[in-house]
Design a protein around this motif. Structure first.
Motif, PDB file in Angstrom:
ATOM      1  N   ASN A  13      39.538  39.713  37.778  1.00  0.00           N
ATOM      2  CA  ASN A  13      40.117  38.581  37.062  1.00  0.00           C
ATOM      3  C   ASN A  13      40.051  37.372  38.003  1.00  0.00           C
ATOM      4  OD1 ASN A  13      41.629  36.708  35.627  1.00  0.00           O
ATOM      5  ND2 ASN A  13      43.330  38.106  35.210  1.00  0.00           N
ATOM      6  N   PHE A  14      38.951  36.610  37.883  1.00  0.00           N
ATOM      7  CA  PHE A  14      38.718  35.531  38.836  1.00  0.00           C
ATOM      8  C   PHE A  14      39.803  34.449  38.760  1.00  0.00           C
ATOM      9  CE2 PHE A  14      34.544  37.501  38.728  1.00  0.00           C
ATOM     10  CZ  PHE A  14      34.123  37.408  40.030  1.00  0.00           C
ATOM     11  N   ASP A  15      40.335  34.199  37.592  1.00  0.00           N
ATOM     12  CA  ASP A  15      41.364  33.172  37.482  1.00  0.00           C
ATOM     13  C   ASP A  15      42.600  33.542  38.315  1.00  0.00           C
ATOM     14  OD1 ASP A  15      39.747  31.749  35.814  1.00  0.00           O
ATOM     15  OD2 ASP A  15      40.598  32.647  33.996  1.00  0.00           O
ATOM     16  N   SER A  16      42.870  34.820  38.452  1.00  0.00           N
ATOM     17  CA  SER A  16      44.049  35.263  39.204  1.00  0.00           C
ATOM     18  C   SER A  16      43.770  35.359  40.697  1.00  0.00           C
ATOM     19  CB  SER A  16      44.531  36.612  38.677  1.00  0.00           C
ATOM     20  OG  SER A  16      45.628  37.091  39.408  1.00  0.00           O
ATOM     21  N   VAL A  17      42.634  35.960  41.074  1.00  0.00           N
ATOM     22  CA  VAL A  17      42.375  36.204  42.497  1.00  0.00           C
ATOM     23  C   VAL A  17      42.092  34.906  43.251  1.00  0.00           C
ATOM     24  CG1 VAL A  17      41.544  38.547  42.099  1.00  0.00           C
ATOM     25  CG2 VAL A  17      39.925  36.642  42.027  1.00  0.00           C
ATOM     26  N   LEU A  18      41.633  33.869  42.561  1.00  0.00           N
ATOM     27  CA  LEU A  18      41.367  32.612  43.266  1.00  0.00           C
ATOM     28  C   LEU A  18      42.652  31.907  43.692  1.00  0.00           C
ATOM     29  CD1 LEU A  18      38.363  31.193  41.196  1.00  0.00           C
ATOM     30  CD2 LEU A  18      38.317  32.271  43.467  1.00  0.00           C
ATOM     31  N   THR A  19      43.782  32.397  43.239  1.00  0.00           N
ATOM     32  CA  THR A  19      45.071  31.844  43.668  1.00  0.00           C
ATOM     33  C   THR A  19      45.713  32.678  44.781  1.00  0.00           C
ATOM     34  OG1 THR A  19      46.248  33.116  41.975  1.00  0.00           O
ATOM     35  CG2 THR A  19      45.486  30.887  41.364  1.00  0.00           C
ATOM     36  N   PHE A  20      44.972  33.547  45.362  1.00  0.00           N
ATOM     37  CA  PHE A  20      45.511  34.403  46.439  1.00  0.00           C
ATOM     38  C   PHE A  20      45.840  33.529  47.644  1.00  0.00           C
ATOM     39  CE2 PHE A  20      45.354  37.667  49.792  1.00  0.00           C
ATOM     40  CZ  PHE A  20      46.122  38.664  49.206  1.00  0.00           C
ATOM     41  N   PRO A  21      46.963  33.785  48.351  1.00  0.00           N
ATOM     42  CA  PRO A  21      47.379  32.883  49.427  1.00  0.00           C
ATOM     43  C   PRO A  21      46.503  32.914  50.666  1.00  0.00           C
ATOM     44  CG  PRO A  21      48.866  34.775  49.272  1.00  0.00           C
ATOM     45  CD  PRO A  21      47.964  34.838  48.093  1.00  0.00           C
ATOM     46  N   GLU A  22      45.733  33.908  50.857  1.00  0.00           N
ATOM     47  CA  GLU A  22      44.925  34.006  52.081  1.00  0.00           C
ATOM     48  C   GLU A  22      43.582  33.310  51.845  1.00  0.00           C
ATOM     49  OE1 GLU A  22      44.554  37.958  53.541  1.00  0.00           O
ATOM     50  OE2 GLU A  22      43.245  37.410  55.204  1.00  0.00           O
ATOM     51  N   GLU A  23      43.228  32.442  52.791  1.00  0.00           N
ATOM     52  CA  GLU A  23      42.016  31.630  52.629  1.00  0.00           C
ATOM     53  C   GLU A  23      40.747  32.463  52.669  1.00  0.00           C
ATOM     54  OE1 GLU A  23      39.828  27.779  54.743  1.00  0.00           O
ATOM     55  OE2 GLU A  23      41.732  28.542  55.498  1.00  0.00           O
ATOM     56  N   GLY A  24      40.694  33.456  53.568  1.00  0.00           N
ATOM     57  CA  GLY A  24      39.483  34.265  53.689  1.00  0.00           C
ATOM     58  C   GLY A  24      39.178  35.036  52.427  1.00  0.00           C
ATOM     59  N   MET A  25      40.226  35.553  51.761  1.00  0.00           N
ATOM     60  CA  MET A  25      40.021  36.319  50.530  1.00  0.00           C
ATOM     61  C   MET A  25      39.548  35.391  49.408  1.00  0.00           C
ATOM     62  SD  MET A  25      40.210  39.509  49.583  1.00  0.00           S
ATOM     63  CE  MET A  25      41.392  40.284  50.707  1.00  0.00           C
ATOM     64  N   VAL A  26      40.110  34.211  49.316  1.00  0.00           N
ATOM     65  CA  VAL A  26      39.700  33.256  48.276  1.00  0.00           C
ATOM     66  C   VAL A  26      38.252  32.836  48.486  1.00  0.00           C
ATOM     67  CG1 VAL A  26      40.149  30.965  47.302  1.00  0.00           C
ATOM     68  CG2 VAL A  26      42.068  32.459  47.922  1.00  0.00           C
ATOM     69  N   LYS A  27      37.873  32.584  49.725  1.00  0.00           N
ATOM     70  CA  LYS A  27      36.497  32.186  50.013  1.00  0.00           C
ATOM     71  C   LYS A  27      35.518  33.275  49.593  1.00  0.00           C
ATOM     72  CE  LYS A  27      33.642  30.411  53.796  1.00  0.00           C
ATOM     73  NZ  LYS A  27      33.599  30.087  55.254  1.00  0.00           N
ATOM     74  N   MET A  28      35.873  34.530  49.789  1.00  0.00           N
ATOM     75  CA  MET A  28      34.988  35.640  49.410  1.00  0.00           C
ATOM     76  C   MET A  28      34.809  35.682  47.892  1.00  0.00           C
ATOM     77  SD  MET A  28      34.979  38.944  48.003  1.00  0.00           S
ATOM     78  CE  MET A  28      36.641  39.545  48.236  1.00  0.00           C
ATOM     79  N   PHE A  29      35.903  35.510  47.113  1.00  0.00           N
ATOM     80  CA  PHE A  29      35.783  35.560  45.650  1.00  0.00           C
ATOM     81  C   PHE A  29      35.005  34.349  45.100  1.00  0.00           C
ATOM     82  CE2 PHE A  29      39.478  38.545  45.787  1.00  0.00           C
ATOM     83  CZ  PHE A  29      38.897  39.571  45.061  1.00  0.00           C
ATOM     84  N   LYS A  30      35.126  33.215  45.750  1.00  0.00           N
ATOM     85  CA  LYS A  30      34.350  32.047  45.320  1.00  0.00           C
ATOM     86  C   LYS A  30      32.861  32.275  45.525  1.00  0.00           C
ATOM     87  CE  LYS A  30      37.830  28.401  45.973  1.00  0.00           C
ATOM     88  NZ  LYS A  30      38.192  27.148  46.709  1.00  0.00           N
TER      89      LYS A  30
END
Length: 415
Positions: A13-30
């Motif tokens: 669910n990209f709309d949800s995971v892109l709001t994750f607080p950790e920058e490294g995890m968000v960068k990976m999903f992007k």
């Protein structure tokens, strides 16, 4: 069978995971979204279990299509349908070996959790949390690998490198080739793409599907499930850092003190059984031979029948020449050695006469003693000198001498 298709599957669910607080995890999903996999990984999560079972049981590949029978109707899936349903790119890298080596070299340090470059085939725990999760998404939902996901293969490492650096990838070619391997009978490719195939079957004309079920929520990546994933991986790291101390503490608690020994343990004495000595009376019964003589030295015993000897009588010779009588006896002994005993017996009987009241007539003729003595000496010397003759011949000669001596004894005893 449908449950086995989604046991390891993951949806995002990209709309949800892109709001994750950790920058490294968000960068990976992007980066994962920018490669064109948002429609494929984030498709509507609806499952038709019975229809999926029928699809894979009868599916085969022919004329660039995956053909199967669902609800009694033929259904065909092509690359164009895949590309149109999920918005997959049709241009870019088809083979991961085309990834530049300089990017691969940089990825070995970027993916590493310790800062030291990792190998392209390494353990998942050696990488950062976001790349561990990226490895699981690719292994479970893209390449559809069965079994353990702790190891990162070389091909998957190359795919992660291409996604991280934003390289264009021909996903329609890669994903459709994996689908063809799923329906090929001898292939060892695990079966998957459950949610994606259900989307395509639902869009097929004149096809009514059966009962629908929702995708398990725990297999859909959201902020909550990603946070849980990171927490589990941290605990795994902590457990691996101090495994020895925990084992030692548990072992120390379970130990029990040894019981105190108040008295020394007595050793068991060994008992030996001795054979009793023989009694003296038994020893006295055993005869002891002094100076035993070997059996080979003992002379052979000649068992002869005992002869009955007549009492000594006076020898009275018959009328006739003494020389003729002696010569006849010697001749008979020499010619017939086997009848010597009979001749001797007859000679004694013929020469002995009973005198009842009258004296026997005694002739003046006598046996020549010197002749008999000389003959006896000649025979003895002959027997002694002939050592090479057999023992039987020597016995015969001795018998001859014995007869002559008997005659001589009878002559000397006569008055």
């Amino acid at each position: 069978m449908a449950s086995s298709l989604i046991v390891n599957a993951l949806q995002v669910n990209f709309d949800s995971v892109l709001t994750f607080p950790e920058e490294g995890m968000v960068k990976m999903f992007k980066a994962l979204k920018s490669t064109g996999l948002r429609g494929f990984l984030g498709c509507p999560s609806v499952l038709y279990e019975q229809d999926l079972e029928h699809f894979f049981s009868a599916a085969f590949f022919r004329e660039n299509k995956v053909i199967s029978v669902v609800q009694g109707k033929f259904v065909g899936l092509s690359e164009e349908q895949f590309a149109g349903a999920f918005g997959l790119p049709i241009a870019g890298l088809t083979y991961m070996t085309e990834v530049p080596k300089d990017l691969l070299y940089d990825a070995r340090s970027i993916f590493s959790a310790s800062g030291e470059p990792v190998k392209t085939s390494c353990k998942k725990i050696e990488m950062k949390f976001e790349f561990r999760l990226l490895n699981d998404i690719l292994a479970k939902s893209v390449t559809v690998k069965a079994g353990s996901f702790d190891d990162v293969t070389h091909e998957r490492f190359l795919l992660m490198t291409a996604i991280h650096f934003g390289l264009k990838i021909n996903w329609i070619k890669i994903l459709f080739d994996i689908l063809k391997e799923m329906v090929t009978k001898p292939s060892k490719q695990a079966k998957g793409f459950a949610a994606q195939i259900c989307v395509l079957l639902k869009g097929a004309p004149n096809l009514t599907l059966g009962e629908a079920k929702t995708f398990p929520p725990l297999k859909i990546l959201t902020v909550k499930t990603v946070g849980t994933y990171v927490a589990k991986n941290k605990n795994i790291t902590a457990d691996e850092d101090e495994p020895v101390e925990k084992v030692v503490k548990k072992a120390a608690v379970k130990r029990r003190p040894a019981p105190a020994v108040t008295e020394p343990a007595t050793k068991n004495k060994r008992t030996t059984v001795v054979r009793a000595a023989p009694a003296e009376k038994d020893l006295s019964i055993v005869p002891v031979v002094q100076n035993p003589e070997p059996i080979s030295v003992l002379p052979a015993v000649n068992h002869r029948a005992q002869r009955r000897r007549a009492p000594k009588r006076k020898l009275v010779l018959r009328d006739g020449s003494d020389a003729e009588t002696v010569e006849n006896i010697i001749k008979q002994v020499l010619t017939e050695p086997a009848e010597v005993e009979d001749v001797e017996t007859d000679l004694e009987e013929s020469m002995v006469m009973k005198t009842v009241g009258t004296d026997p007539i005694e002739t003046e003729s006598r046996i020549d003693i010197s002749a008999i003595t000389n003959y006896d000496a000649d025979i003895s010397s002959k027997v002694l000198s002939n050592e090479e003759e057999p023992l039987v011949e020597m016995e015969k000669e001795k018998d001859k001498v014995r007869v002559l001596r008997r005659c001589l004894t009878l002559q000397t005893q006569s008055p």
